[in-house]
Structures are given as structure tokens and as C-alpha cells.
Design a protein around this motif. Structure first.
Motif, short mmCIF file in Angstrom:
data_model
loop_
_atom_site.label_atom_id
_atom_site.label_comp_id
_atom_site.label_asym_id
_atom_site.label_seq_id
_atom_site.Cartn_x
_atom_site.Cartn_y
_atom_site.Cartn_z
N GLU A 39 0.85 -1.18 0.00
CA GLU A 39 0.00 0.00 0.00
C GLU A 39 0.89 1.23 0.00
OE1 GLU A 39 -2.58 -0.34 3.36
OE2 GLU A 39 -3.21 -2.37 2.81
N GLU A 40 0.48 2.25 -0.76
CA GLU A 40 1.34 3.42 -0.98
C GLU A 40 1.75 4.10 0.32
OE1 GLU A 40 1.40 7.64 -3.46
OE2 GLU A 40 -0.24 6.21 -3.72
N GLN B 203 5.95 5.31 4.20
CA GLN B 203 6.36 5.33 5.60
C GLN B 203 7.65 4.55 5.80
OE1 GLN B 203 4.78 7.28 7.96
NE2 GLN B 203 6.71 6.83 9.01
N LEU B 204 7.80 3.45 5.07
CA LEU B 204 9.06 2.70 5.11
C LEU B 204 10.21 3.60 4.69
CD1 LEU B 204 8.38 -0.82 3.52
CD2 LEU B 204 9.21 -0.36 5.81
N TRP C 124 13.38 4.79 7.12
CA TRP C 124 14.77 4.47 6.83
C TRP C 124 15.61 5.74 6.73
CZ3 TRP C 124 12.89 0.75 2.48
CH2 TRP C 124 12.45 -0.45 3.07
N LEU C 125 15.08 6.76 6.07
CA LEU C 125 15.81 8.02 5.96
C LEU C 125 15.97 8.68 7.32
CD1 LEU C 125 14.19 9.41 2.67
CD2 LEU C 125 16.52 8.53 2.96
N ASN C 126 14.92 8.62 8.12
CA ASN C 126 15.00 9.22 9.45
C ASN C 126 16.00 8.49 10.34
OD1 ASN C 126 13.92 11.04 11.60
ND2 ASN C 126 13.29 9.10 12.50
N PRO D 240 10.20 -2.56 -2.47
CA PRO D 240 10.73 -1.36 -1.80
C PRO D 240 11.88 -1.62 -0.83
CG PRO D 240 8.68 -2.04 -0.76
CD PRO D 240 8.87 -2.93 -1.95
N MET D 241 12.08 -2.89 -0.42
CA MET D 241 13.06 -3.16 0.62
C MET D 241 14.50 -2.84 0.20
SD MET D 241 11.19 -4.05 3.05
CE MET D 241 9.49 -4.53 3.30
#
Length: 410
Positions: free
Chosen positions: A265-266, A271-272, A276-278, A320-321
Motif C-alpha cells: 500500500e502506498e 512510511q518505510l 529508513w531516511l529518518n 521497496p526493501m
């Protein structure tokens, strides 16, 4: 240790003896085996962590085996010791129907195959599924050299004596059956990336066992017979960039529940990326996180859904992983003292060249290689604050090599 009968070791005695129990493994095992109630074991394991003291951070040592074999310990407590050191994320991100279908299939007694594109989190979800449905599990990654003995068991040389001898050795499924029996618990076995092996060959005896669950599939040197057990959950993962469902042996699609793990889901995917960036980039680099998030999204969308302006469709399915590796690379490389501390713009292209483009090219046909090269040329032009030339150049080199190979066949 305090005097006690063999079957009524109390919480008060455990507290009185704690100094001895911390030092002596066998005394701890005896205390667990003779515990009057679960509160005794909770004190020793949850409060005092004596399984970590004696068995280490992970693995089934004497203390954890005693807990698993206890008749007064709950499944929750057994799960705690069995999963010590397991850092699988608790937050399940797969679509709701995927999770429900997998759970129902296991409850119905069906082995499960989680299949889909690379980078969709199949292994992570397999572990989460095993954690939720079982007290413990093992993870086994397939290799091209796997044989039926890796699944069921076989004969193995024993060099421990003065001369060479042979002993039976359990396979990963047989070992799961033995643990489920020994501790009377639900136990999981994950067979990861099974497309690396010859599925028809390695699963032959397992297919037979699934059809005839009471049939003996293995016998140990001690005479213990192994049959499939309803307490054992078999969970497989399969990378569908290796092959399509239509190319699979019908035997596996008939005997396993085939559950596709593809599109996230978008909002969960975004959020992933943000998490990860955070976690890895924020506060460690001078990179613009909002632009990195936009880059992740543009790259993901371009690969999976194509370019609307040119009416070109998807290049391939890609999970996306993979972008987690990019975020970690940037956080490590661009931090103070990192290799890219003073070259952070270039680091982004290097990260994509290292973690994204090779994984795309690994399973790409010639038309896809052309699209990949075109895609990264366009991204390099769009994101002026990042140097994506290394990613584009890698795709270009692969494209030129493909063209040369095609020319040599003409």
C-alpha cells in the motif's frame, strides 16, 4: 541450593537460591524442571534472564531446552526463550489479505509459499508469520547443491571416532518435527529462496509426505521414526524474478498454498522510506531528506509503473526493501569521517549503482536493460542536486555489452 522435593520448587526458594542459580547452570535447569508453577520460571527467565546468563544471547542451550520441555511454562514463555536474539521487526507491513490468507492456510494444515518480486520482504514476513503461529522456528536458505536429504534427512559421514563411520542426519523439516514432538509445541521451518535449488528434486519425498502424513519419511540411528506433524508449519519463500508461477512444477502448486507478495500500500511504502531516511540519514548527513524521499518514490514508481508522460508501462516488478540498503549506505558514507563526507552528491549515485541497478540488471532481458538505462538517464537529469551518473553509466555499460553480444550472434 535450598532443600526441596523433586516436584515443588517454589518461587520463594528460587529467590533465596538466586546467587547459586546465576553461577551454576545445572542447578538452574533443575529448578526449571521442578518448578511448582510458571511464576518460578517467569522469575528465572523474565526477571533474572538466566537463559541469557547460561545459554548466551541466542540458541537452544540447556536452560532454554528445560523451559521448552516444562509442563508448567506457557507457550508465551516458551516463545520468549525460543526467539531470544531474534530481531525480526514486529510491525507487519504486508497487505492485510496476504497476512490473513497465509495464517488461514497454516491453520488449515497447508504448507505456504510466499512468492513475488525481489525486495518485497518475503523473508521478513515469513519470520513474522512463524513468530506469530509457532513457539519457535528455524530459517534455512536453499542453495543449488540442496538434495532431498537437506529437507528430509540422510546419511552423513562421522569423523569423530578413530575410523570413518556414517550416521543419519536430520533434514530441516525432520528436525522441526523432532522439536515439535520433544517440546510439544507448534514449530516452524522456513525454507528461504527455494528457487535457488531444483524444487522438483529436493521436494520429492516431501510431496509424498504431504499426501500421506502418517507415512514415515525418515528414521534416526536411535530408531525414532519421523512423520509430518500437524504442529509443524512449513513456510517457503520464492523469488519470482527467477521464474514465473506458470513455470513451476504443478506438484508444488497443488500441495502448497501459493500466496503472492507484491505491491505494498502506498502509504505503508512511503512510511518505510521515511523511517529508513529518518533512522539512517537524518542528523548524520547534509543530504536533503525530502528530495531523497522524492527520488526513492520516483525511482520505485518508474520501475514498477512506468512513465505516464511517455505512456511506457512497468519495466519490471521490484520491491521497496532495496532502498533500505541505499539509506544505510548514505548514512555510513556521508557521516562525519565517512568516505563520502565531502562528496555527498556523488554518494547517492554510488549507492544506486551499488544496490539498485545491479539487482535490476540481474534479471533483465534486453528490452528491459534499454528501459533501465533510459530511466536512470532521465532521473539524473531531473534530480540536479544528486549525481546519479554512476547508476546511469552502469546501466549503459550493460546495455552496450548486451548489444555487442547480440551483434556477435547475427
Amino acid at each position: 541450593m535450598s532443600d526441596s522435593s523433586d516436584d515443588d520448587y517454589t518461587l520463594e526458594q528460587a529467590k533465596e537460591d538466586i546467587d547459586i542459580l546465576r553461577r551454576v547452570e545445572d542447578e538452574t535447569v533443575e529448578a526449571i524442571e521442578n518448578a511448582e508453577e510458571e511464576a518460578v520460571i517467569e522469575f528465572l527467565i523474565e526477571d533474572e534472564g538466566l537463559d541469557i546468563t547460561h545459554d548466551g544471547e541466542r540458541g537452544l542451550g540447556k536452560v532454554r531446552r528445560a523451559v521448552l520441555g516444562s509442563t508448567v511454562a506457557s507457550d508465551e514463555l516458551k516463545r520468549l526463550v525460543s526467539l531470544r536474539g531474534d530481531e525480526t521487526p514486529e510491525d507487519v507491513l504486508v497487505p492485510r489479505d496476504v497476512k490473513r490468507n497465509a495464517q488461514v492456510a497454516l491453520e488449515a494444515g497447508k504448507p505456504v509459499v510466499l512468492y513475488g518480486p525481489t525486495g518485497t520482504g518475503k523473508t521478513t514476513f515469513a519470520k513474522q508469520l512463524a513468530r506469530e503461529t509457532c513457539v519457535g522456528y528455524t530459517l534455512n536458505t536453499a542453495t543449488p547443491s540442496w538434495t532431498p536429504s537437506d529437507i528430509i534427512g540422510g546419511i552423513s559421514p562421522d569423523y569423530s571416532g578413530e575410523s570413518l563411520s556414517y550416521r543419519t542426519k536430520l533434514g530441516c523439516v525432520s528436525e522441526a518435527v523432532q522439536r515439535a514432538r520433544r517440546f510439544d509445541v507448534e514449530y516452524g521451518v522456513i525454507l528461504d529462496e527455494i528457487t535457488r535449488a531444483d524444487i522438483s528434486k529436493i521436494f520429492g519425498p516431501l510431496y509424498t509426505a504431504i499426501e500421506n502424513p502418517h507415512q514415515t519419511i525418515f528414521e534416526t540411528d536411535e530408531g525414532e521414526t519421523i512423520e509430518l506433524d500437524e504442529r509443524v508449519n512449513i513456510i517457503c519463500t520464492m523469488n519470482m524474478s527467477d521464474r514465473t508461477v506458470n513455470e513451476l512444477d504443478n506438484a508444488i502448486t497443488r500441495r502448497f498454498a501459493m500466496i503472492e507478495l507484491d505491491e505494498y500500500e502506498e502509504d505503508k511504502r512511503r512510511q518505510l522510506f521515511k523511517d529508513w531516511l529518518n533512522t539512517h540519514v537524518s542528523g548524520h548527513t547534509d543530504l536533503d531528506e525530502s528530495e531523497l524521499l522524492r527520488l526513492f518514490e520516483r525511482d520505485y514508481q518508474g520501475i514498477n509503473h512506468g512513465n505516464e508522460s511517455t505512456s511506457q508501462g512497468s519495466i519490471m516488478r521490484f520491491g521497496p526493501m532495496h532502498y533500505r540498503d541505499v539509506a544505510i549506505f548514505l548514512g555510513v558514507g556521508c557521516r562525519e569521517g565517512g568516505a563520502y563526507e565531502h562528496d555527498q552528491t556523488n554518494a547517492v549515485g554510488q549507492a544506486f549503482q551499488t544496490y539498485i541497478v545491479p539487482r535490476l540488471l540481474n534479471s533483465a532481458a534486453f528490452p528491459q536493460v534499454e528501459r533501465i538505462a533510459e530511466h536512470y538517464r532521465a532521473l539524473n537529469g531531473e534530480f540536479e542536486e544528486f549525481d546519479l551518473a554512476p547508476a546511469a553509466e552502469l546501466a549503459e555499460r550493460e546495455l552496450e555489452q548486451e548489444r555487442r553480444q547480440m551483434g556477435s550472434y547475427e
